[in-house]
Write a protein that holds these residues in place. Sequence first.
Motif, PDB file in Angstrom:
ATOM      1  N   LYS A 114       0.842  -1.193   0.000  1.00  0.00           N
ATOM      2  CA  LYS A 114       0.000   0.000   0.000  1.00  0.00           C
ATOM      3  C   LYS A 114       0.881   1.248   0.000  1.00  0.00           C
ATOM      4  CE  LYS A 114      -4.432   1.341   1.865  1.00  0.00           C
ATOM      5  NZ  LYS A 114      -5.513   0.934   2.785  1.00  0.00           N
ATOM      6  N   LYS A 115       0.520   2.207  -0.839  1.00  0.00           N
ATOM      7  CA  LYS A 115       1.304   3.432  -0.908  1.00  0.00           C
ATOM      8  C   LYS A 115       1.187   4.196   0.401  1.00  0.00           C
ATOM      9  CE  LYS A 115       2.277   7.368  -3.900  1.00  0.00           C
ATOM     10  NZ  LYS A 115       1.936   8.080  -5.158  1.00  0.00           N
ATOM     11  N   VAL A 116       2.315   4.672   0.886  1.00  0.00           N
ATOM     12  CA  VAL A 116       2.370   5.356   2.176  1.00  0.00           C
ATOM     13  C   VAL A 116       2.564   6.849   1.953  1.00  0.00           C
ATOM     14  CG1 VAL A 116       3.579   5.508   4.383  1.00  0.00           C
ATOM     15  CG2 VAL A 116       3.360   3.303   3.248  1.00  0.00           C
ATOM     16  N   ASP A 117       1.738   7.641   2.615  1.00  0.00           N
ATOM     17  CA  ASP A 117       1.921   9.086   2.549  1.00  0.00           C
ATOM     18  C   ASP A 117       3.220   9.465   3.250  1.00  0.00           C
ATOM     19  OD1 ASP A 117      -0.498   9.379   1.275  1.00  0.00           O
ATOM     20  OD2 ASP A 117      -1.621   9.684   3.136  1.00  0.00           O
ATOM     21  N   GLN A 118       4.029  10.284   2.598  1.00  0.00           N
ATOM     22  CA  GLN A 118       5.296  10.702   3.170  1.00  0.00           C
ATOM     23  C   GLN A 118       5.180  12.141   3.668  1.00  0.00           C
ATOM     24  OE1 GLN A 118       8.405  10.016   0.284  1.00  0.00           O
ATOM     25  NE2 GLN A 118       8.549   7.863   0.817  1.00  0.00           N
ATOM     26  N   GLY A 119       4.773  12.272   4.921  1.00  0.00           N
ATOM     27  CA  GLY A 119       4.679  13.590   5.533  1.00  0.00           C
ATOM     28  C   GLY A 119       6.039  14.063   6.006  1.00  0.00           C
ATOM     29  N   LEU A 120       6.083  15.289   6.494  1.00  0.00           N
ATOM     30  CA  LEU A 120       7.325  15.827   7.032  1.00  0.00           C
ATOM     31  C   LEU A 120       7.621  15.177   8.374  1.00  0.00           C
ATOM     32  CD1 LEU A 120       6.873  19.641   6.252  1.00  0.00           C
ATOM     33  CD2 LEU A 120       8.128  17.928   4.926  1.00  0.00           C
ATOM     34  N   VAL A 121       8.902  14.984   8.655  1.00  0.00           N
ATOM     35  CA  VAL A 121       9.282  14.355   9.920  1.00  0.00           C
ATOM     36  C   VAL A 121       9.019  15.309  11.078  1.00  0.00           C
ATOM     37  CG1 VAL A 121      11.021  12.885   8.878  1.00  0.00           C
ATOM     38  CG2 VAL A 121      11.673  15.134   9.689  1.00  0.00           C
ATOM     39  N   HIS A 282      22.339   5.018   7.894  1.00  0.00           N
ATOM     40  CA  HIS A 282      21.517   4.753   6.722  1.00  0.00           C
ATOM     41  C   HIS A 282      22.361   4.105   5.623  1.00  0.00           C
ATOM     42  CE1 HIS A 282      18.274   7.985   7.766  1.00  0.00           C
ATOM     43  NE2 HIS A 282      18.119   6.863   8.426  1.00  0.00           N
ATOM     44  N   ALA A 283      21.793   3.104   4.974  1.00  0.00           N
ATOM     45  CA  ALA A 283      22.505   2.439   3.891  1.00  0.00           C
ATOM     46  C   ALA A 283      22.473   3.264   2.619  1.00  0.00           C
ATOM     47  CB  ALA A 283      21.892   1.062   3.632  1.00  0.00           C
ATOM     48  N   SER A 284      21.469   4.125   2.476  1.00  0.00           N
ATOM     49  CA  SER A 284      21.308   4.923   1.270  1.00  0.00           C
ATOM     50  C   SER A 284      20.921   6.347   1.632  1.00  0.00           C
ATOM     51  CB  SER A 284      20.240   4.305   0.357  1.00  0.00           C
ATOM     52  OG  SER A 284      19.890   5.195  -0.684  1.00  0.00           O
ATOM     53  N   LEU A 285      21.364   7.295   0.816  1.00  0.00           N
ATOM     54  CA  LEU A 285      20.990   8.687   1.049  1.00  0.00           C
ATOM     55  C   LEU A 285      19.495   8.909   0.862  1.00  0.00           C
ATOM     56  CD1 LEU A 285      23.863  10.756  -0.624  1.00  0.00           C
ATOM     57  CD2 LEU A 285      23.390  10.485   1.806  1.00  0.00           C
ATOM     58  N   LYS A 286      18.824   7.997   0.157  1.00  0.00           N
ATOM     59  CA  LYS A 286      17.384   8.144  -0.036  1.00  0.00           C
ATOM     60  C   LYS A 286      16.648   8.149   1.299  1.00  0.00           C
ATOM     61  CE  LYS A 286      17.098   6.121  -4.668  1.00  0.00           C
ATOM     62  NZ  LYS A 286      16.505   5.043  -5.501  1.00  0.00           N
ATOM     63  N   SER A 287      17.178   7.399   2.260  1.00  0.00           N
ATOM     64  CA  SER A 287      16.544   7.353   3.579  1.00  0.00           C
ATOM     65  C   SER A 287      16.737   8.654   4.341  1.00  0.00           C
ATOM     66  CB  SER A 287      17.120   6.192   4.402  1.00  0.00           C
ATOM     67  OG  SER A 287      16.927   4.960   3.752  1.00  0.00           O
ATOM     68  N   THR A 288      17.771   9.408   3.987  1.00  0.00           N
ATOM     69  CA  THR A 288      18.108  10.630   4.714  1.00  0.00           C
ATOM     70  C   THR A 288      17.479  11.864   4.076  1.00  0.00           C
ATOM     71  OG1 THR A 288      20.247   9.513   4.963  1.00  0.00           O
ATOM     72  CG2 THR A 288      20.055  11.683   5.939  1.00  0.00           C
ATOM     73  N   GLU A 289      16.985  11.726   2.849  1.00  0.00           N
ATOM     74  CA  GLU A 289      16.436  12.877   2.139  1.00  0.00           C
ATOM     75  C   GLU A 289      15.201  13.457   2.800  1.00  0.00           C
ATOM     76  OE1 GLU A 289      15.835  11.525  -1.807  1.00  0.00           O
ATOM     77  OE2 GLU A 289      17.948  11.692  -2.388  1.00  0.00           O
ATOM     78  N   ILE A 290      14.536  12.687   3.664  1.00  0.00           N
ATOM     79  CA  ILE A 290      13.344  13.201   4.337  1.00  0.00           C
ATOM     80  C   ILE A 290      13.671  14.423   5.185  1.00  0.00           C
ATOM     81  CG2 ILE A 290      12.136  10.990   4.391  1.00  0.00           C
ATOM     82  CD1 ILE A 290      13.065  10.645   7.268  1.00  0.00           C
ATOM     83  N   TYR A 291      14.909  14.522   5.656  1.00  0.00           N
ATOM     84  CA  TYR A 291      15.292  15.665   6.490  1.00  0.00           C
ATOM     85  C   TYR A 291      15.520  16.916   5.635  1.00  0.00           C
ATOM     86  CZ  TYR A 291      15.844  11.837   9.723  1.00  0.00           C
ATOM     87  OH  TYR A 291      15.601  10.720  10.484  1.00  0.00           O
ATOM     88  N   LEU A 292      15.920  16.720   4.391  1.00  0.00           N
ATOM     89  CA  LEU A 292      16.055  17.862   3.489  1.00  0.00           C
ATOM     90  C   LEU A 292      14.696  18.471   3.191  1.00  0.00           C
ATOM     91  CD1 LEU A 292      18.702  16.618   0.887  1.00  0.00           C
ATOM     92  CD2 LEU A 292      18.998  18.410   2.596  1.00  0.00           C
TER      93      LEU A 292
END
Length: 329
Positions: A114-121, A282-292
């Motif tokens: 199921k697609k997950v909404d990606q809100g701001l952290v 984090h194994a990938s920068l994709k996981s860290t992009e949420i903070y940007l």
Amino acid sequence: MTQLAQHLAAFLRDHLPNERRASIHTCDAYSYSFQLLVQFVSNQLDKRPCLLQIEEIDVPAILAFLEYIEHVRDNKASSRNARLAAIKSFFRYLEHRVPVVLDQALRVHAIPMKKVDQGLVASLSQTEVQALLAAPDRQTALGIRDRAMLHLAFSAGLRVSELVGIGLDQFDARSPASVHIVGKGRKERVLPLWQETAAAIRAWITIRPEVSDSTLFLNNAGRMMTRAGFEYILHKHAQRAASVVPSLVEKSITPHVLRHSCAMHMLQATRDIRKVALWLGHASLKSTEIYLRADPTEKLEMLGALEPLGIKPGKFRPPDKLMMMLSER
């Protein structure tokens, strides 16, 4: 028909920890997922769990289970996806061991995530963090323990599983003090600690009870602190800190919010997403992009770097008095 119990036991007890080398936290999460699934199917079929057959864990049963955890247990889509991932992993395990369920496994793999909404952290400000770290009573043993846990959770940006699983031998008190973390996917990292954080941990080790359990943080029974135990401690001190900083009342403070807060403060200080990813494990920068996405500073720098678009400023023209009067009627 193929009995479920023996294959599920082999999957959880042997395949995951030995062949897949999954961490203890992953094994626990998978076990809990199947505990929920087996209990649900057992209730639906009015059949003892130990008598269930693999063929009875079919696509309709799995879809009904996913609906149950979302709408009855009120789990989020991310939790639903985690349960489904565990189920799919089990059927991948069965493909080469129980050929008779191969067609069933292919249908299970076709169930979409199921697609997950990606809100701001969500994160805490510096003032809110300081109030939280100062909340434990340093005159009591439990307060000293709680202060050390809160300091380490925030300053190292730890997952709650990493925090409660730290052993005494993973803390190096030599200057500069550091902690050796074994994170998700068995990835290891060594993090230097602030002097205040190291001092808080040393203060706890000084009064820590002499017990057989080798984990750094213990509960009131002298055993390893649990995830739920730390969540209770965090909630208790967040309520106390809210009396000092009222803005905390409106925030839901979880262990992961402390991790997010560490990441946000580090990003604002270093302006380097790679350093944040390295610190968090984090194994990938994709996981860290949420903070940007949550940090407006980067956007302001981009906006300031843009060349003017050549749009001429307009002149203000006051509204016509008659039209203004008519619009008020």
